[in-house]
Design a protein around this motif. Sequence first.
Motif, mmCIF file in Angstrom:
data_model
loop_
_atom_site.group_PDB
_atom_site.id
_atom_site.type_symbol
_atom_site.label_atom_id
_atom_site.label_comp_id
_atom_site.label_asym_id
_atom_site.label_seq_id
_atom_site.Cartn_x
_atom_site.Cartn_y
_atom_site.Cartn_z
ATOM 1 N N UNK A 258 0.817 -1.214 0.090
ATOM 2 C CA UNK A 258 -0.011 -0.084 0.240
ATOM 3 C C UNK A 258 0.823 1.287 -0.009
ATOM 4 N N UNK A 259 2.006 1.081 0.952
ATOM 5 C CA UNK A 259 2.750 2.325 0.832
ATOM 6 C C UNK A 259 3.766 2.451 -0.198
ATOM 7 N N UNK A 260 4.092 1.428 -0.839
ATOM 8 C CA UNK A 260 5.165 1.071 -1.890
ATOM 9 C C UNK A 260 4.371 1.546 -3.444
ATOM 10 N N UNK A 261 3.153 1.412 -3.600
ATOM 11 C CA UNK A 261 2.510 1.366 -4.861
ATOM 12 C C UNK A 261 1.508 2.155 -4.728
ATOM 13 N N UNK A 427 -2.574 -10.464 -4.927
ATOM 14 C CA UNK A 427 -1.563 -9.732 -5.691
ATOM 15 C C UNK A 427 -1.479 -10.457 -6.970
ATOM 16 N N UNK A 428 -1.532 -12.036 -6.731
ATOM 17 C CA UNK A 428 -1.316 -12.510 -8.210
ATOM 18 C C UNK A 428 -2.297 -12.424 -9.219
ATOM 19 N N UNK A 429 -3.675 -12.480 -8.294
ATOM 20 C CA UNK A 429 -5.050 -12.325 -9.122
ATOM 21 C C UNK A 429 -5.043 -11.030 -9.618
ATOM 22 N N UNK A 430 -4.431 -9.988 -9.072
ATOM 23 C CA UNK A 430 -4.604 -8.544 -9.700
ATOM 24 C C UNK A 430 -3.396 -8.103 -10.754
ATOM 25 N N UNK A 431 -2.352 -9.247 -10.874
ATOM 26 C CA UNK A 431 -1.557 -8.865 -11.830
ATOM 27 C C UNK A 431 -0.220 -8.196 -11.331
ATOM 28 N N UNK A 432 0.219 -8.442 -10.007
ATOM 29 C CA UNK A 432 1.338 -7.815 -9.386
ATOM 30 C C UNK A 432 2.439 -8.294 -9.868
ATOM 31 N N UNK A 433 3.415 -7.431 -10.090
ATOM 32 C CA UNK A 433 4.903 -7.810 -10.793
ATOM 33 C C UNK A 433 5.918 -7.220 -9.558
ATOM 34 N N UNK A 434 6.574 -8.103 -9.117
ATOM 35 C CA UNK A 434 7.555 -7.692 -7.928
ATOM 36 C C UNK A 434 8.550 -6.842 -8.447
ATOM 37 N N UNK A 435 8.666 -5.608 -7.878
ATOM 38 C CA UNK A 435 9.735 -4.956 -7.935
ATOM 39 C C UNK A 435 9.495 -3.777 -9.222
ATOM 40 N N UNK A 436 8.525 -4.062 -9.694
ATOM 41 C CA UNK A 436 8.191 -2.971 -10.930
ATOM 42 C C UNK A 436 8.084 -1.601 -10.388
ATOM 43 N N UNK A 437 8.473 -0.918 -11.337
ATOM 44 C CA UNK A 437 8.505 0.654 -11.066
ATOM 45 C C UNK A 437 7.075 1.262 -10.845
#
Length: 494
Positions: A258-261, A427-437
């Motif tokens: 939440x804070x990161x993105x 995260x997986x269901x909504x298409x999260x990508x680790x460390x994406x900008x």
Amino acid sequence: MNNSSQSLSVLEKIGYSLGDLAANLIFQTLVTFLAFFYTDVFRIPAGTAASIIFAVGLLGAFVFTPAMGLIADRTHTRWGKFRPWVLWTAVPFGALSLLAFSTPTLGEQGKVTYALATYSLLVAVYVANNLPYSALSGVLTGNMAERNSLSSYRFVAVMIAQFIIQVLLLPLVLILGDGDKARGFHNTMTVFAIVGTVFFLITFFTTRERVVPSQQQASSIREDLLDLARNRPWQIMLAVTVLVFVNLALKGGMYIYYFKYYLSDTQLSAFLDHLGFNGFIAGLNQLLGGIGLASFRWPKDAPTSAFSLFNALGILCMILGIGFSKPLADRFGKRNVFSGALLASTLFLLAFYFYPPDAVSLVMVSYIFHGFFYGITIPLLWAMIADVADYSEWKNRRRATAMIFSAMLCGLKVGLSVGGALVAGILAMHGYRADAAAQSADAIDGIRLAVSVLCAIPFLAAVALMFLYEIDKPLERKIEQDLDSRRLEAALPR
């Protein structure tokens, strides 16, 4: 049973509470950072991480925990039933917590196998340690007011551990890893393992079991299970425990995203500057450098820095709330205070859904109030579980403390498994990508929904269930008085 209406010394309360501080250095790390560690440090795909967390959690809930409950209630040593397990598991707990947060060089399948094996073993030892430890709170004293006090001491220690993990873990990882997160996690967990082992030993040597089943009491596994099945307060508290820990795992694991993105980097930086926080860190480093010490490597990016401050404010307010818990419960009863405070805390969670990315101050203020009201509930949950063990003895004239607590810890594991898996699963269901900008709009919406509406649903359901919980203040008094009379009678010479 002998008369157990004895007061506990401050030393014993502190000694007992150190066991929770030790366990929660690991437990809070698992709740808050395991999904992040697997996805962003060990580089396991989010969907696979969700499966590991969920599967091992269910194994702990439905295999390790019930088995340990039966074993602990049937343990007989010169130290008691539950204290020896704190001693026996101290070193293995520390060693496995270190292994679970290590990152050996392996292929993708090797990483999955290693994570599954180490997490499974850690959960097994955690159960063998924490179930007897939790049950110990029900046999240190039979005085319900003393239990309220003991729970307050205990959960101040829990909040200290939570403060260390949620506020200082990432800085520690950066300091001890010299910027390398993998090495930082390994070195930090080494420190936690050593400190935790020492604290468990202190717990063992400073406590004493006073509520001891009479020699005439004997019950089969079948009788213990039937007692549980007929115990309506236990059924309600089991469901409430599941719901509370679904919330804790979900919000605890999702806040960092939440804070990161979601929240605005610009506004987070402005908030930290306006608050004087960045100046404080700079001044601290100048002071440390002036006396020849290494600098305090606080995370430089605004989201991580603000996230740590966010957790610090919440935890401090939870500790403040814990301070109000005992006097309120002594006056109004645990049930009423628990349900009222939980409802109030939920309203501040729901508010998160309506805040735009630049509403950093409102996010902080809402979490402060959420933390205060939730803090009031923290000691009461476990004090009520100890009351449920008394209720079972009062109704059935048999005591199975560990069995009661094992069922509740089963609910805890289910809640953590569901909540932890929901973090990675959402995260997986909504298409999260680790460390994406930057994340997709769908991923950001999933994160925002998770920390507000989805977190509020379990708490609201728990509040509704408390209307069916029958152990109110008058019944608390009656149970305590009746059990004291029985124990005095049993202690009389025949």
